[in-house]
Write an enzyme that holds these catalytic residues in place. Sequence first.
Site, PDB file in Angstrom:
ATOM      1  N   SER A 165      46.715  29.957  35.875  1.00  0.00           N
ATOM      2  CA  SER A 165      47.289  31.276  36.126  1.00  0.00           C
ATOM      3  C   SER A 165      48.791  31.170  36.315  1.00  0.00           C
ATOM      4  CB  SER A 165      46.667  31.881  37.390  1.00  0.00           C
ATOM      5  OG  SER A 165      47.371  33.021  37.825  1.00  0.00           O
ATOM      6  N   TYR A 191      45.589  30.214  46.535  1.00  0.00           N
ATOM      7  CA  TYR A 191      45.187  30.436  45.140  1.00  0.00           C
ATOM      8  C   TYR A 191      46.151  29.737  44.197  1.00  0.00           C
ATOM      9  CZ  TYR A 191      43.899  32.899  40.838  1.00  0.00           C
ATOM     10  OH  TYR A 191      43.504  33.205  39.557  1.00  0.00           O
TER      11      TYR A 191
END
Length: 323
Positions: A165, A191
């Site tokens: 990501s 994350y």
Amino acid sequence: MTARAPLSTSFTASSTAGEVVRGVDLTGVRAIVTGASSGIGVETARALTEAGAQVTLAVRNTDAGDAVAGTIESSTGGIRPRVARLDLADRGSVASFVAEWSGPLHLLVNNAGVVTGGLERTREGWELQFATNHLGHFALAVGLHDALARGASERDGARIVAVSSTAHMRSGIDFDDLHFERRGYDPQIAYAQSKTANSLFAVEATRLWASDGIVANAVNPGGVATGLQRNFTAQQKASLDAAEAAGVFTYKTVQQGAATTLVAAVAPQFAHSGGHYLDDSQEAYTVPNDADLAHHPHGVKEWALDPAIAEHLWAVSTDLLRA
């Protein structure tokens, strides 16, 4: 020394998974897609199945997986993916999945991911996002290495795709406090750390396994509205809205979001070349670790491709799973 030009393809940010596999024959290819009960995972599995691959949907909720398999069967003229249970946060579940796999494997798509709104831990005490997004996929790939090696000998190579990501640009790996036992918990940083780990996995897996015919690449699907955001806090949602307003990303459809995964999975440019990070269906350009995300939304930070960090993360991950 002249810098190597990034690998490129004819696909763009607006390309879809179906466009990437158009004309590609995957008959005989055995593939696993984790997290294939929703979002990008569904479209990845659908495109691979439409191209002729024998796809296994590795999912926590097999009822949801069966429903997806049914829709794919309907849209592909009777080809139904297999469904198998896999909970990446549970070492026993990963071990069972590996033990039940038989025969060669040609493509492993580590697509599943989790986002938390606050600190959650596994039974081992590991921070849940790192445990699921990185350690679970790491254990799965290591456990399936021999199957991938057999697949590679059958078809001149096997591939692993690790879904990372843009969030990786927020954080490298804090080896002194991987599981937020001492620092304050920030779910966005947690994350980000897990997504950096996904990219580093691709670097080291390729270094270790290229001689077995296995290469791994990381991909950024881009901004896609999926179930991944269901646990966002108000602060996380505000941060995402601010990033969109700043032009860091433009929302894609799930079909467009899956396209870069399919490029890494089937494009000839990545058949025998690994350790790369792809964005918008191209290999991304590398930026310094202090680069601003807003100015480099399609870059990859050095810390996500650093061979020394990748090697260390592999060793640490191995030790954690042995404990």
